[in-house]
Design an enzyme around this catalytic site. Sequence first.
Site: not given
Ligand code: PEP
Length: 248
Positions: A9-11, A94, A96, A166, A172, A211, A232-233
């Site tokens: 997920n590049w956001k 998601h 967010e 999640e 994040g 994470s 994500g990251g």
């Molecule tokens: C996400 O936003 O879907 C996610 C899992 O982010 P991160 O891996 O950065 O925690």
Amino acid sequence: MRRKLVAGNWKMNGSIAANALLLTQINAGFGNAGCDAAVCVPAPYLSQCQALLADSAIALGAQDVSSHDAGAYTGEVSAAMLLEFACRYVIVGHSERRGYFGETDELVAQKALRALHAGLVPIVCVGETLAQREAGQTDAIVSRQIDAVLSLIAENELTKIVVAYEPVWAIGTGKTATPEMAQQVHAVLRQRLHARSATAAQEVRILYGGSMKPENARELLAMPDIDGGLIGGAALKAADFLAIIHAA
Ligand code: PEP
């Protein structure tokens, strides 16, 4: 046996130059990975990423979809539009989107249904906040979130969705659920699926997100009900994303 799926997920990250470099590196390192993989990119880059993934085993996805088909909905992107760019997956619900944009369980369910009916695979995200976990509400929250979606989907279509657990406090933040904590919630989600359909409980992939990184991926992915990751990251660094793919 469920084939694992690792989805990035590049956001709201990327640029034409950065995307080209990242996908070239990911394509080069994918090799004969034994799992499915996808990248969910910002909508303006779908065309570019479709071209970069044209000969790749890595699928394309989007990060959101409208609950409407077409019409006067300024700023929205429809499922049919995503399909025109060869999207296979779309993330819905998601945290967010739920947190910053006020998306309700009902709206998330409508989006999942719209995606499914268009032929996309919705990746339905659920998860509790830290306050909800500390209040002992995790199972109730994720059950409510997933039931809202499952109740709208016909039994014979339930196997076509992907679920992602999640925990909001792990996204994040660098804090990851332990494999045992994640497995416990995945088992609850599997039970919710089972309450609707034994076949869906058997076949639907439940991803963990929050994470996930090369250092913790193998342990998380070894749990019986963790069928992949939503990343994500670490999906923005080719080496890290590839390491997770090869751990799956
Ligand atoms: C996400 O936003 O879907 C996610 C899992 O982010 P991160 O891996 O950065 O925690």
